[in-house]
Design an enzyme around this catalytic site. Structure first.
Site, PDB file in Angstrom:
ATOM      1  N   HIS A 181       6.729  20.223   9.590  1.00 59.49           N
ATOM      2  CA  HIS A 181       7.136  21.619   9.668  1.00 59.49           C
ATOM      3  C   HIS A 181       6.975  22.266   8.293  1.00 59.49           C
ATOM      4  O   HIS A 181       7.341  21.672   7.278  1.00 59.49           O
ATOM      5  CB  HIS A 181       8.609  21.660  10.097  1.00 59.49           C
ATOM      6  CG  HIS A 181       9.108  23.005  10.492  1.00 59.49           C
ATOM      7  ND1 HIS A 181       8.607  23.717  11.558  1.00 59.49           N
ATOM      8  CD2 HIS A 181      10.095  23.780   9.967  1.00 59.49           C
ATOM      9  CE1 HIS A 181       9.266  24.853  11.673  1.00 59.49           C
ATOM     10  NE2 HIS A 181      10.171  24.925  10.712  1.00 59.49           N
ATOM     11  N   SER A 195       8.346  29.432  11.804  1.00 57.69           N
ATOM     12  CA  SER A 195       9.642  28.891  12.180  1.00 57.69           C
ATOM     13  C   SER A 195      10.522  30.013  12.744  1.00 57.69           C
ATOM     14  O   SER A 195      10.141  30.640  13.731  1.00 57.69           O
ATOM     15  CB  SER A 195      10.288  28.195  10.974  1.00 57.69           C
ATOM     16  OG  SER A 195      11.374  27.394  11.354  1.00 57.69           O
ATOM     17  N   GLU A 244       5.711  18.336  13.430  1.00 58.40           N
ATOM     18  CA  GLU A 244       6.810  19.242  13.082  1.00 58.40           C
ATOM     19  C   GLU A 244       8.113  18.480  12.841  1.00 58.40           C
ATOM     20  O   GLU A 244       8.862  18.760  11.909  1.00 58.40           O
ATOM     21  CB  GLU A 244       7.029  20.251  14.219  1.00 58.40           C
ATOM     22  CG  GLU A 244       5.875  21.168  14.523  1.00 58.40           C
ATOM     23  CD  GLU A 244       5.804  22.388  13.630  1.00 58.40           C
ATOM     24  OE1 GLU A 244       6.629  22.504  12.695  1.00 58.40           O
ATOM     25  OE2 GLU A 244       4.911  23.224  13.857  1.00 58.40           O
TER      26      GLU A 244
END
Length: 518
Positions: free
Chosen positions: A439, A217, A329
């Site tokens: 995610h 990320s 995600e």
């Protein structure tokens, strides 16, 4: 004869005791001073080692300074403080003395590859340790024991300055240096940690000539910036980018205009630059936490150019790269949006969000992602976030890098994955947005354990072993690989994620799933 043998027996007992103590509490002499760690399951770990001086007082909002040396052995058996942040991923912190890193190494390690991890958290939250107090459940746990053992590598995790204290850009700070730039202190912290690795990691059994920097990320975006930063050249030999975009960031002038109200809100919009800078360094930490979170800046100095532009031009640190995303995600962020309003998103929400994010192209987005193709408006928005902000920008980075350096892509698909990171809980039951391989879900497989620190089992363990082998090898395998158990059918990545469509209209520069208040 007994009297003669007694000193030998005593010496043997002392040596055995010393060996036992060495196993329990290994000691390493770093360039700054000695550290004493612990041995757990054949892995020596050293937690909370300072890699830079505390960025407090006059050091606040400046590049990191070398660590303050020490002479007495430093007991490195607990994580250092997280950098200042609101309680979002963990319990929050107001402690600026936070520039610490952690090392895990197999006992007896020598010249092993080194894996340096940069945590995520939107550049305003998170740390490199094991966070156990979270509102949504256990984790994240970045402990490197399992990765070090299974990957036969030395693992390093680190903290870096976040939010306003890590990235504030202001003319008053520009005036203090010859480059006339400011911000990006958190990225400079990461460079300082990589310098520490070069100077010290051989003493822990690592090979400074075989360093892989990897992040997830915001940590993955950080790796893109490190690739584009000349001052990071030579500090790592491989890079892994998990669940990032293409490193989009504003130029310095735009960032300073954006941050000007932040400086005023802190109470430091003074008549001259020196007074403003002095005020910023004297203000309480709470004032910085209360007023937004600036991000990295393309300042022409620390970051000369946006990563993808640097890659296209060939002006970056040429190392092999592994880069990829998770198949779903966006479900994380769409669920966060639903949680924020306490209900499922509806079609009006979707259209309002698209209009704000894409303007004149909102109708085109609606046509490319027809409501009839998704179980709910929230699920459609999740797919749009996945494709526009993660999958297609990462694919564009791969395409830019491929002519110049070895590059491998991956997609993580595990519909019911183990979790290392706390995922948001939908406000409706059953959830209208299945989280799936959201995610952060690959983190359990990269680190080899879930958010409670428990080893993975069964198919999850097999997939984790495969991914750890890939991560520690970094560029081994096919040009594009799908990580899943059982293996999913091949598909065209760009077609599945509408990448030609997004290339034609351009994606958002920031996540856009917050729900407008009506």
């Amino acid at each position: 004869m007994r009297a003669a043998l007694w000193p030998c027996a005593l010496l043997g007992l002392l040596l055995a005791t010393q060996t036992a103590r060495a196993d329990a509490a290994p000691q390493v002499q770093t360039a700054s001073g000695p550290v004493v760690g612990q041995t757990v399951d054949g892995i020596a770990r050293f937690l909370g080692i300072p890699y830079a001086a505390p960025p407090v007082g006059e050091r606040r909002l400046r590049p990191p300074a070398p660590p303050v040396a020490w002479t007495a052995p430093r007991i490195a058996d607990h994580y250092g403080s997280a950098c200042p942040q609101l309680p979002r991923i963990g319990p929050g912190s107001t402690d600026e003395d936070c520039l610490f890193l952690n090392v895990w190494a197999p006992v007896g390690a020598k010249d092993l590859p080194v894996m340096v991890f940069i945590h995520g958290g939107s550049f305003n939250a998170g740390d490199g340790g094991d966070t156990t107090r979270n509102p949504n459940g256990p984790g994240p746990r970045y402990g490197g024991t399992d990765l070090a053992r299974q990957g036969h590598a030395v693992v390093v995790t680190l903290n870096y300055r976040l939010g306003t204290l890590g990235f504030l850009a202001a003319p008053a700070l520009d005036a203090e240096n010859r480059a006339h730039t400011s911000g990006n202190y958190g990225l400079l912290d990461q460079v300082a940690a990589l310098h520490w690795v070069q100077d010290n990691i051989a003493r822990f059994g690592g090979d400074p000539r075989r360093v892989t920097v990897f992040g997830e990320s915001a940590g993955g975006i950080s790796v893109l910036y490190l690739l584009a930063m000349p001052r990071a050249g030579g500090l790592f030999q491989r890079a892994i980018v998990e669940s990032a975009n293409d490193g989009t960031a504003p130029p310095l002038a735009t960032a300073e205009a954006h941050d000007k109200p932040v400086v005023a809100a802190i109470g430091c919009d003074k008549d001259d630059d020196a007074a403003t800078a002095d005020c910023l360094r004297a203000a309480p930490v709470s004032a910085f936490l209360a007023h937004g979170g600036p991000l990295p800046t393309i300042d022409g100095h620390v970051i000369p150019n946006a990563p993808r532009a640097a890659f296209n031009a060939g002006f970056f640190n040429h190392v092999p790269v592994l880069i990829g995303t998770n198949a779903d995600e966006g479900t994380y962020f769409a669920t966060v949006a639903e949680k924020s309003v306490g209900r499922a998103l509806n079609q009006d929400d979707r259209q309002a969000i698209e209009a704000r994010a894409f303007g004149a192209h909102a109708a085109d987005v609606d046509a490319a992602y027809p409501p009839s193709a998704y179980p709910s408006p929230g699920a459609a928005l999740a797919a749009i976030v996945t494709d526009s902000f993660f999958a297609c920008p990462s694919a564009a980075v791969r395409e830019a890098l491929a002519p110049i350096v070895p590059v491998q892509g991956y997609e993580f698909r595990q519909p019911d994955p183990a979790r290392n990171f706390p995922l948001p809980v939908a406000p409706v039951s059953p959830p209208d947005i299945p989280l799936g391989d959201a995610h952060t879900t690959e983190l359990a497989y990269v680190f080899g354990h879930d958010g409670e620190g428990k080893p993975l089992a069964g198919h999850d363990a097999a997939l984790s072993a495969r991914m750890i082998a890939q991560w520690t090898g970094a560029t081994a395998g096919a040009p594009f690989e799908t990580f899943a158990e059982p293996a999913a059918a091949p598909r065209d990545f760009g077609e599945a994620h509408h990448c030609l469509f997004w290339a034609s209209i351009g994606g958002p520069e920031a996540l856009f799933v917050s729900v407008p208040r009506h």
